[in-house]
Design an enzyme around this catalytic site. Structure first.
Site, mmCIF file in Angstrom:
data_model
loop_
_atom_site.group_PDB
_atom_site.id
_atom_site.type_symbol
_atom_site.label_atom_id
_atom_site.label_comp_id
_atom_site.label_asym_id
_atom_site.label_seq_id
_atom_site.Cartn_x
_atom_site.Cartn_y
_atom_site.Cartn_z
ATOM 1 N N LYS A 191 -2.751 -17.948 -22.664
ATOM 2 C CA LYS A 191 -1.871 -16.780 -21.957
ATOM 3 C C LYS A 191 -2.584 -15.587 -21.632
ATOM 4 C CE LYS A 191 2.041 -18.736 -24.423
ATOM 5 N NZ LYS A 191 2.973 -18.211 -25.453
ATOM 6 N N PRO A 229 5.830 -16.519 -20.082
ATOM 7 C CA PRO A 229 5.167 -17.480 -19.201
ATOM 8 C C PRO A 229 4.101 -18.058 -20.253
ATOM 9 C CG PRO A 229 5.075 -15.206 -18.474
ATOM 10 C CD PRO A 229 5.719 -15.109 -19.946
ATOM 11 N N GLU A 230 4.092 -19.504 -20.061
ATOM 12 C CA GLU A 230 3.125 -20.385 -20.793
ATOM 13 C C GLU A 230 2.052 -20.417 -19.959
ATOM 14 O OE1 GLU A 230 5.073 -23.646 -22.949
ATOM 15 O OE2 GLU A 230 6.913 -22.636 -22.836
ATOM 16 N N ARG A 251 10.871 -18.521 -31.918
ATOM 17 C CA ARG A 251 11.628 -18.936 -31.083
ATOM 18 C C ARG A 251 12.331 -20.196 -31.465
ATOM 19 N NH1 ARG A 251 8.334 -17.718 -26.604
ATOM 20 N NH2 ARG A 251 10.207 -18.313 -25.420
#
Ligand SMILES: [Zn+2]
Length: 274
Positions: free
Chosen positions: A52, A2-3, A262
């Site tokens: 976050k 989740p961002e 990523r």
């Protein structure tokens, strides 16, 4: 993962559902039983996010600190739809009133902390486009670093809340070469990126989706300005997860490689700017 927009949306929804009322807190799965007992029957005062990280403040200076990590979820539903809902899956923490039920599953962090401990978490995080007007503290870090701008945008102590999707998309939107070292990024480029994140992340909070393609940005902004609902169907992006496909702007093939753990996606033809 989740961002930041997801955490701010959860904070908004938790706040709307529970703020100002005493709540029941439990740990159906059992792993958070002692923490839940510290919070249960207390008034939930406020839910807020920074990047976050989620902070849910209860009366008595008790703060529930949550980080969803890679797989965590926090769902908030009206109790009238779920009734005495059976527990589905591994619910680490459940917050309920007669009207709402919120279930936290699979978080990386779920702990009761003090205001001082919360302040220490904030101190380690960079500015968050959804909280801060000024991104100057991020610039101070970026323009002194030899790391690539693609890596720096993912570092939560530089800039809080931006994850892989926003990183790829915002660099594309400003045609910035992701390999540009922070120390060679122009200040004007950074200011455009920051202003754009301040524009895009609220659309993510409003729609629960990452919206970055200009036509969709315009559509969502127009609907929100009129107070209308937005129904976006398929997820679109400029470069994110479009490896090997044609760039929407120039037709070159979108590339991908690992940066900061990523997959970075970018268009080598469009993104030449430092
Ligand atoms: Zn292109």
């Amino acid at each position: 993962m989740p961002e930041g927009h997801t955490l701010h949306r959860i904070a908004r929804d938790l706040h709307g559902a529970f703020a100002g009322t005493p709540v029941e807190v439990s740990s159906p799965q059992g792993r958070f039983g002692a923490g839940a007992a510290l919070l249960s029957e207390h008034v939930l005062l406020e839910a807020r996010a920074h990047g976050k990280h989620l902070f849910i403040e209860f009366a008595g200076e008790r703060i529930l600190h949550v980080h969803l990590g890679l797989i965590g979820t926090f769902t908030i539903d009206a109790a009238e739809y779920v009734g005495e809902r059976p527990v589905i899956g591994q619910v680490r923490c459940r917050i309920t009133t007669g009207r709402h039920v919120a279930d936290l599953r699979g978080p990386m962090t779920c702990a009761v902390i003090t205001p001082e401990e919360e302040a220490a978490v904030h101190a380690k995080l960079g500015p968050d486009p959804l909280r801060d007007e000024d991104g100057g503290a991020a610039w101070e870090r970026i323009h002194r670093s030899r790391k690539s701008v693609a890596a720096l945008l993912m570092e939560q102590d530089v800039l809080a809340g931006v994850g892989n999707v926003y990183r790829c998309e915002v660099l594309f939107r400003h045609r910035i070469n992701p390999a540009t070292p922070g120390e060679r990024l122009k200040r004007t480029s950074w200011e455009l990126v920051w202003a754009d994140l301040r524009r895009l992340l609220p659309l993510g909070v409003a729609t629960s989706r990452i919206v970055t393609v200009s036509e969709e940005v315009a559509e969502v902004e127009s609907a929100l300005a009129k107070g209308e609902g937005v129904h976006l169907t398929e997820r679109t992006s400029y470069v994110y997860k479009r490896t090997g496909r044609e760039c929407r702007r120039c037709g070159s093939i979108v590339r991908a490689k690992d940066v900061a753990g990523r997959t970075l996606y970018w268009c080598g033809n469009c993104q030449r700017r430092s």
